[in-house]
Design an enzyme around this catalytic site. Sequence first.
Site, PDB file in Angstrom:
ATOM      1  N   CYS A 157      -6.268  -5.828  -7.775  1.00 40.06           N
ATOM      2  CA  CYS A 157      -6.073  -5.239  -6.148  1.00 40.06           C
ATOM      3  C   CYS A 157      -5.488  -6.513  -5.416  1.00 40.06           C
ATOM      4  O   CYS A 157      -4.925  -6.341  -4.206  1.00 40.06           O
ATOM      5  CB  CYS A 157      -7.244  -4.653  -5.448  1.00 40.06           C
ATOM      6  SG  CYS A 157      -8.702  -5.827  -5.701  1.00 40.06           S
ATOM      7  N   HIS A 158      -5.515  -7.577  -5.856  1.00 39.50           N
ATOM      8  CA  HIS A 158      -5.081  -8.896  -5.168  1.00 39.50           C
ATOM      9  C   HIS A 158      -3.404  -8.924  -5.076  1.00 39.50           C
ATOM     10  O   HIS A 158      -2.690  -9.581  -4.198  1.00 39.50           O
ATOM     11  CB  HIS A 158      -5.587 -10.173  -5.638  1.00 39.50           C
ATOM     12  CG  HIS A 158      -5.029 -10.597  -7.018  1.00 39.50           C
ATOM     13  ND1 HIS A 158      -5.614  -9.897  -8.058  1.00 39.50           N
ATOM     14  CD2 HIS A 158      -4.150 -11.058  -7.485  1.00 39.50           C
ATOM     15  CE1 HIS A 158      -5.229 -10.185  -9.371  1.00 39.50           C
ATOM     16  NE2 HIS A 158      -4.298 -11.063  -8.985  1.00 39.50           N
ATOM     17  N   GLU A 208      -0.608 -16.938  -9.703  1.00 40.33           N
ATOM     18  CA  GLU A 208       0.271 -16.132 -10.577  1.00 40.33           C
ATOM     19  C   GLU A 208       1.771 -16.385 -10.166  1.00 40.33           C
ATOM     20  O   GLU A 208       2.684 -15.704 -10.408  1.00 40.33           O
ATOM     21  CB  GLU A 208       0.069 -14.550 -10.164  1.00 40.33           C
ATOM     22  CG  GLU A 208      -1.249 -14.167 -10.647  1.00 40.33           C
ATOM     23  CD  GLU A 208      -1.468 -12.697 -10.567  1.00 40.33           C
ATOM     24  OE1 GLU A 208      -0.510 -11.887 -10.381  1.00 40.33           O
ATOM     25  OE2 GLU A 208      -2.604 -12.159 -10.763  1.00 40.33           O
ATOM     26  N   ASN A 266     -12.622  -1.246  -5.210  1.00 43.08           N
ATOM     27  CA  ASN A 266     -12.430  -1.656  -6.626  1.00 43.08           C
ATOM     28  C   ASN A 266     -13.439  -2.342  -7.401  1.00 43.08           C
ATOM     29  O   ASN A 266     -13.838  -3.500  -6.929  1.00 43.08           O
ATOM     30  CB  ASN A 266     -11.058  -2.632  -6.729  1.00 43.08           C
ATOM     31  CG  ASN A 266     -10.665  -3.166  -8.000  1.00 43.08           C
ATOM     32  OD1 ASN A 266     -11.147  -2.651  -8.980  1.00 43.08           O
ATOM     33  ND2 ASN A 266      -9.602  -4.062  -7.997  1.00 43.08           N
ATOM     34  N   TYR A 294       0.729  -1.254  -0.009  1.00 48.59           N
ATOM     35  CA  TYR A 294       0.012   0.012  -0.013  1.00 48.59           C
ATOM     36  C   TYR A 294       0.835   1.487   0.026  1.00 48.59           C
ATOM     37  O   TYR A 294       0.637   2.235  -0.718  1.00 48.59           O
ATOM     38  CB  TYR A 294      -0.923  -0.120   1.391  1.00 48.59           C
ATOM     39  CG  TYR A 294      -1.814  -1.099   1.101  1.00 48.59           C
ATOM     40  CD1 TYR A 294      -3.169  -0.859   0.553  1.00 48.59           C
ATOM     41  CD2 TYR A 294      -1.531  -2.402   1.922  1.00 48.59           C
ATOM     42  CE1 TYR A 294      -4.213  -1.999   0.352  1.00 48.59           C
ATOM     43  CE2 TYR A 294      -2.711  -3.457   1.799  1.00 48.59           C
ATOM     44  CZ  TYR A 294      -3.946  -3.101   1.133  1.00 48.59           C
ATOM     45  OH  TYR A 294      -4.878  -4.254   0.886  1.00 48.59           O
TER      46      TYR A 294
END
Length: 163
Positions: free
Chosen positions: A133-134, A160, A125, A102
């Site tokens: 946003c993850h 990912e 979001n 953040y």
Amino acid sequence: MFYTRFKSAAGEMLAFSEQNKLTGLYFSRQKKLPYLPHYQQLTQASTAPEYALFSETQKQLDAYFNGELEQFKLPVAFHGSDFQCQVWHQLTKIPYGSTVTYKWMADQLAKPKAVRAIAQAIGKNPLIICTPCHRVIASSGKLAGYSAGLAIKEQLLKIEGVL
């Protein structure tokens, strides 16, 4: 304004469109869903042009969940304050397979004291997964704050290769 429901590898999702652009993508059980009576539901039997957008959204999500897609290519439109839209646009710049904090987001937006406001904007979001946003985590390296729940955030980061 239209919406549809479909299944994904992480649970049921809702997709929203206005003027043939994706304006919302949510897990059906997450916090802060749009007020549905404002939208007309489309089903798979629909011939509305928006259905092609929803079909492509589902196709790209399936490819993402199968590890075959790193970048979504969908026409989107953000509806929020100027600040929220800046934050959401910055989220799209976080590369697949990486995470940021953040604080990093605040630094990128040249608002180093706005970490909490940025976290609140990220929590609202409207295009979960497509606007990744993850990929934003706490400075400590721990997973934090995901409107669809930390279990789904963890699942996405595993897809990912981050976790």
